[in-house]
Design an enzyme around this catalytic site. Structure first.
Site, short mmCIF file in Angstrom:
data_model
loop_
_atom_site.label_atom_id
_atom_site.label_comp_id
_atom_site.label_asym_id
_atom_site.label_seq_id
_atom_site.Cartn_x
_atom_site.Cartn_y
_atom_site.Cartn_z
N ASP A 167 0.85 -1.19 0.00
CA ASP A 167 0.00 0.00 0.00
C ASP A 167 0.89 1.24 0.00
OD1 ASP A 167 -2.29 -1.56 0.06
OD2 ASP A 167 -2.38 -1.56 2.25
N ASP A 192 -7.06 -1.08 -4.54
CA ASP A 192 -8.16 -0.74 -3.63
C ASP A 192 -9.00 0.40 -4.19
OD1 ASP A 192 -7.10 -2.63 -1.90
OD2 ASP A 192 -5.92 -1.14 -0.78
#
Length: 271
Positions: free
Chosen positions: A148, A180
């Site tokens: 991430d 995401d």
């Protein structure tokens, strides 16, 4: 080139799957760039909007936005779920395209599929090729940690009490990745535009081949109009059509007879 789906009134799923492939490539490019360049050369951080947003390298062994499944087999179950979901979403996309579903719905599902596959690649292979699986994992396969990087740290802090779920406590904004964001945007667009998406899907669609066949049948069975003859009016006058169609009558031609000519000559001689 016309595909079988387009021939029978559906849409070709290939252009929507092409978006999925593009999103997967973009997602993996960002993650590998963060791993090979930003992490070693920029200490894992690049400030994009000072005081509000930055790229921050972090490894996530759970779900989107840092959520995790507890337990020894939590990660394995999560990866297996992602694999099943990936296959199901792909099948559903192709199925809806053949049914001529709304293009907006198909683009949204393609975005969700791209994000799902992007995170599946991390979970399946990163533990082996990047060596980022947890130390206590039974195998590096299917235990890779998702990378991430998007962090809106300017939203961190204490929120007022009147804000649901977040008010009255200190909150840290979840860090997420490109995959995401694809899933979030795809699901959000389906929720926002669901009325137009699913009303379009419920409308009956006729196959193109059947519609063409019906149109040709109607044109073949259409009767040829015949022009009726113009009637005679009340005064008994013959109309123009009857004049044209009536044969011409024989017109007698008067010719002077030879006998009458001889008698006239004799009268002149005697006088």
């Amino acid at each position: 080139m016309t595909t079988s789906s387009e021939l029978y009134g559906g849409k070709s799923p290939y252009k929507f799957l092409l978006l999925t492939v593009f999103l997967i490539i973009a997602d993996q490019a960002i993650k590998l760039w963060m791993y090979y360049d930003v992490l070693p050369n920029h200490y894992g951080e690049i400030d994009i909007i000072p005081g509000f947003f930055k790229l921050h390298y972090v490894e996530n062994k759970g779900m989107a936005f840092g959520w995790t499944l507890a337990g020894e087999y939590g990660k394995l179950m999560l990866t297996a779920f992602r694999l099943v979901a990936m296959v199901g979403i792909c099948w559903y996309l192709v199925h809806l395209a053949k049914r001529n579903a709304h293009s907006g719905l198909l683009w949204s599902i393609a975005a969700v599929l791209g994000g799902a596959i992007g995170n599946v690649i991390d979970s399946t292979f990163y533990g082996v090729f990047l060596g980022n699986s947890p130390i206590d994992s039974p195998t590096p396969w299917f235990h890779g940690q998702v990378i991430d990087m998007f962090y809106a740290y300017g939203l961190d802090g204490d929120y007022p009490d009147w804000i649901p779920f977040l008010g009255g406590q200190y909150n840290t904004t979840p860090i997420f990745n490109f995959a995401d964001a694809c899933i979030f945007c795809g699901v959000l667009s389906i929720l926002v535009f669901q009325k137009s998406f699913f009303i379009h899907e419920e409308m009956p669609q006729k196959p193109v081949a059947e519609s063409t066949e019906e149109a040709s049948t109607e044109s073949t069975n259409q009767p040829v109009e015949e022009h009726a003859a113009e009637p005679v009016n009340e005064e008994g006058t013959i109309t123009s059509s009857e004049i044209v169609n009536e044969p011409l009558a024989d017109i007698p031609t008067e010719q002077p007879s030879a006998t009458n000519t001889d008698e006239q000559v004799n009268d002149k001689v005697n006088n």
